[in-house]
Scaffold this active site. Structure first.
Site, PDB file in Angstrom:
ATOM      1  CE  LYS A  80      -0.612   1.366   4.726  1.00 16.96           C
ATOM      2  NZ  LYS A  80      -1.827   1.584   5.679  1.00 16.96           N
TER       3      LYS A  80
ATOM      4  CE1 TYR B 232     -11.781  -4.120   1.687  1.00 11.73           C
ATOM      5  CE2 TYR B 232      -9.751  -5.338   1.800  1.00 11.73           C
ATOM      6  CZ  TYR B 232     -11.080  -5.199   1.344  1.00 11.73           C
ATOM      7  OH  TYR B 232     -11.048  -6.088   0.263  1.00 11.73           O
ATOM      8  CG  HIS B 233      -5.413   0.506   6.027  1.00 11.31           C
ATOM      9  ND1 HIS B 233      -3.986   0.170   6.097  1.00 11.31           N
ATOM     10  CD2 HIS B 233      -6.064  -0.711   6.616  1.00 11.31           C
ATOM     11  CE1 HIS B 233      -3.829  -1.082   6.596  1.00 11.31           C
ATOM     12  NE2 HIS B 233      -4.878  -1.556   6.887  1.00 11.31           N
ATOM     13  CE1 TYR B 234     -12.062   1.242   2.684  1.00  7.13           C
ATOM     14  CE2 TYR B 234     -13.278   1.003   4.824  1.00  7.13           C
ATOM     15  CZ  TYR B 234     -12.818   0.444   3.706  1.00  7.13           C
ATOM     16  OH  TYR B 234     -13.452  -0.845   2.924  1.00  7.13           O
TER      17      TYR B 234
END
Length: 419
Positions: free
Chosen positions: A263, A347-349
């Site tokens: 990421k 998925y690290h909003y």
């Protein structure tokens, strides 16, 4: 597809369980007290965090990261430090997952009420003070019931106190902005589209939404039937910009694939969150605008080159039975096209209720009394390898700060009442 943990324990009940603290730089940047941060991390870790026993695939991935030049080797560490390290996990030695819900056991059960199968519809306000509204409670519905059949829960005023309790939103980067909008706090024009009575016009609600762009590569030749394997080892590279990990993920009921994924830690692109409906069970509309800025695309190309070096390392290719090739197979143009086509969520909003825009440094919502937001929606960046550890710490940290604030206020009121 973006997902969120709408269960007791939130996303800690559905994620990979990798636990790693934020960097010292992040803690300084957001203005938290270092000593209290350390105590809060340790409090969480003593209850639900374990040191993992590396699986064979994680050991292979560890060597692959080192071969790709992600150095130094840091062994097991809770800290966010550059190089290759083994992180902590939410899975214990028996394979049992622990979640944030387990921390409820540390509280006084006589003072905690947990409602299951309940979805918050909006915050209830009164405006006794014409200049400023105060949160008085919340309105909620049954998660499987009618949106028109609502229930209400109100704050109590503690005995011998002139102060009220507070409503604290911790519904995550997708949930907390949505609840504020449904409560009448947000951009005025957007609220009017849904005929929501306006409590406060705050343009920042739902803005500066970010997710870390991710790229994943399959390293096995075909689907297999293995036990899923969550990341236990991580590579932190290029001045903390790239986070690389490996796993075995299910792709069907009886098939898995082996992956390495990375990421981009500090994307420049951001987007927005808006309502789709006044039904709180309906997901909001979210645009993250992955790789919209050229800087992010350039970084994605560099990250993909690093990912290829890991995937083509001798350790990984020998383990999966592939041909080892020392040279990169893709050109920059091919990797740029691959980034456009294959970018995915990690998925690290975060964002939507950011500090300085929607909440102050104490996480209090601007312009109203008795309302705070304490979750990832307040972050301008995702801390550490992933935000879970820091979010768990922040809950403990803010709880201690709030108790001290109430205690100091009580002591002040007592002094004022003395003759």
């Amino acid at each position: 597809m973006n997902q969120r943990g709408r269960v007791l324990g939130g996303s800690s009940a559905i994620n990979f369980g990798f636990y790693s603290r934020a960097s010292e730089y992040f803690i300084e940047k957001v203005g938290l007290e270092k000593e209290l941060v350390r105590d809060a991390y340790e409090w969480v870790e003593s209850r639900i965090v374990s040191k993992p026993e590396l699986t064979l695939w994680q050991t292979v991935a560890e060597f692959g990261l080192l071969e790709a030049g992600i150095l130094p080797y840091n062994g097991f560490s809770l800290e966010h430090i550059e190089g290759t390290k083994v992180g902590a996990t939410m899975f214990d030695e028996h394979g049992m997952r622990h979640t944030s819900a387990d921390l409820l056991e540390a509280g006084n059960p006589e003072k905690i009420t947990v409602l299951l199968n309940a979805t918050v519809k909006n915050v209830i306000f009164d405006n006794e003070n014409r200049n400023e509204s105060r949160a008085r409670g919340i309105r909620f519905i049954k998660s499987n019931g009618s949106p028109d059949q609502t229930h209400e829960a109100y704050l109590n005023q503690p005995e011998c106190s002139s102060s009220w309790g507070e409503v604290i939103l911790s519904a995550g980067a997708l949930g907390s902005p949505q609840i504020l909008l449904l409560s009448g706090i947000g951009p005025q024009a957007h609220l009017r589209e849904f005929n929501i009575p306006i409590v406060l016009d705050i343009e920042g609600v739902g803005q500066r939404m970010q997710d870390n762009p991710g790229i994943a590569l399959l390293v096995d030749n075909k689907p297999q039937n293995q036990l899923p394997d969550t990341p236990q080892v991580v590579g932190i590279a290029d001045n903390f910009k790239f986070i690389v990990e490996a796993g075995i993920v299910p792709v069907s009921l009886n098939a898995t694939r082996m992956t390495v994924a990375a990421k981009l830690a500090f994307p420049a692109s951001n987007g927005k969150l808006e309502l789709n409906s006044t039904d709180p069970r309906e997901n909001p509309s979210v645009q993250f605008n992955y790789l919209a800025k050229e800087k992010d695309m350039d970084e994605c190309v560099k990250m993909s080159q690093l990912l290829e070096r890991v995937a083509r390392s001798q350790s990984i290719t020998m383990f999966v039975g592939a041909e080892h090739k020392s040279k990169l197979m893709s050109s920059e143009d091919e990797l740029r096209e691959s980034c456009k086509k294959n970018v995915r969520t990690f998925y690290h909003y975060h964002g939507g209720c950011t500090v300085g825009s929607v909440v102050d440094k104490d996480y209090k919502v601007y312009g109203v009394e008795g309302l705070r937001v304490v979750d990832g929606s307040t972050f301008l960046e995702s801390p550490g390898t992933n935000p879970m550890a820091t979010l768990l710490m922040l809950g403990r940290y803010q709880g201690i700060k709030i108790l001290k604030e109430k205690s100091d206020a009580g002591a002040f009121n007592t002094q004022q009442q003395r003759p």
